[in-house]
Design a protein around this motif. Structure first.
Motif, PDB file in Angstrom:
ATOM      1  N   LYS A  22      -5.019  -4.365   6.982  1.00  0.00           N
ATOM      2  CA  LYS A  22      -4.467  -3.231   6.216  1.00  0.00           C
ATOM      3  C   LYS A  22      -3.742  -2.331   7.010  1.00  0.00           C
ATOM      4  N   ASP A  23      -2.348  -2.097   7.144  1.00  0.00           N
ATOM      5  CA  ASP A  23      -1.904  -1.056   7.620  1.00  0.00           C
ATOM      6  C   ASP A  23      -1.982  -1.207   9.446  1.00  0.00           C
TER       7      ASP A  23
ATOM      8  N   ASN B  23       0.828  -1.237   0.003  1.00  0.00           N
ATOM      9  CA  ASN B  23      -0.053   0.013  -0.059  1.00  0.00           C
ATOM     10  C   ASN B  23       1.033   1.417  -0.034  1.00  0.00           C
TER      11      ASN B  23
ATOM     12  N   SER C  57       1.892  -3.477   7.535  1.00  0.00           N
ATOM     13  CA  SER C  57       1.411  -4.214   8.857  1.00  0.00           C
ATOM     14  C   SER C  57       2.529  -5.072   9.057  1.00  0.00           C
TER      15      SER C  57
ATOM     16  N   TYR D  98      -9.071  -9.551   6.602  1.00  0.00           N
ATOM     17  CA  TYR D  98      -8.573  -8.290   5.881  1.00  0.00           C
ATOM     18  C   TYR D  98      -7.704  -7.435   6.645  1.00  0.00           C
TER      19      TYR D  98
ATOM     20  N   LEU E  91      -2.064  -6.319   3.973  1.00  0.00           N
ATOM     21  CA  LEU E  91      -1.692  -5.316   3.037  1.00  0.00           C
ATOM     22  C   LEU E  91      -0.806  -4.002   3.735  1.00  0.00           C
TER      23      LEU E  91
END
Length: 216
Positions: free
Chosen positions: A191-192, A153, A176, A189, A173
């Motif tokens: 993300k970050d 990302n 992370s 899921y 993503l």
């Protein structure tokens, strides 16, 4: 498994047949020069050494049992690892064969693992159709199932600890950091976000749920 090939691996074909199958599969899709065929033969034992070390540390009866390592040329989950190790070797050599091995893996197994991706010495996939693995930092003993994705990302990729298991259609993503001994549940899921060690992860960022794996 009738043949004992290099590095004490039991295989369904002998070593010359194994190379022959590989060259046939490559030439079905790509043009190979004589020099490229010679390079493939030159590094075959190096690939088999990687296979032996990886498979003997995988907890699966089709990969190893009773101190013996098994490799079947028609076991797609094993064969994609064989092709990946080849692509990795040629990526380090900066040779164009890396792209042919990467592409062949994509054609045969529906996985997208670019040659420059540095997977650990020990990893294992189960039904890995649709697997996409980007340029993250991977810890040892990594496991993934079908439909899993690891990606960046804004140019930042995940850092993944040891003994991480990704179940079907889970995603990691961006920025992370995944701790050691983490199970990422199906369809999760991330993300970050950071995930602590020894946890099972559920849900979707930014609303992840963590459970202590030792209590499960």
């Amino acid at each position: 498994m009738n043949y004992l090939i290099s590095c004490n691996i039991f295989c369904d074909v002998d070593e010359e047949q194994l190379i022959g199958i590989l060259l046939k599969r490559l030439t079905n899709f790509f043009f190979l020069t004589k020099d490229e065929e010679d390079l493939i033969r030159k590094y075959h034992v190096d690939v088999l050494k990687k296979i032996e070390y990886c498979f003997q540390n995988v907890d699966n009866k089709y990969f190893s049992a009773d101190g013996k390592v098994f490799f079947a040329s028609y076991h797609s989950g094993q064969y994609l690892i064989y092709l990946y190790f080849y692509s990795q070797i040629f990526a380090r050599l900066k040779h164009q064969l890396k792209d042919k091995f990467y592409y062949l893996n994509k054609i045969l197994h529906s996985v997208d693992i670019y040659a420059e991706v540095e997977l650990p010495a020990v990893f294992f996939f189960e039904h890995p159709l649709g697997l996409v693995l980007g340029r993250a930092q991977y810890g040892n003993n990594f496991f993934a199932m079908q439909g899993c994705t690891i990606g960046g990302n804004k140019g930042v990729y995940p850092i993944i600890g040891d003994n991480v298991k990704m179940y079907s259609n889970s995603k990691i993503l961006g920025k992370s950091r995944i701790g050691n001994n983490v199970w990422i549940s199906a369809n999760a899921y991330i993300k970050d976000e950071d995930v602590p060690s020894d946890t099972i992860v559920f849900g979707q960022s930014p609303n992840l749920i963590f459970k202590d794996i030792k209590k499960q």
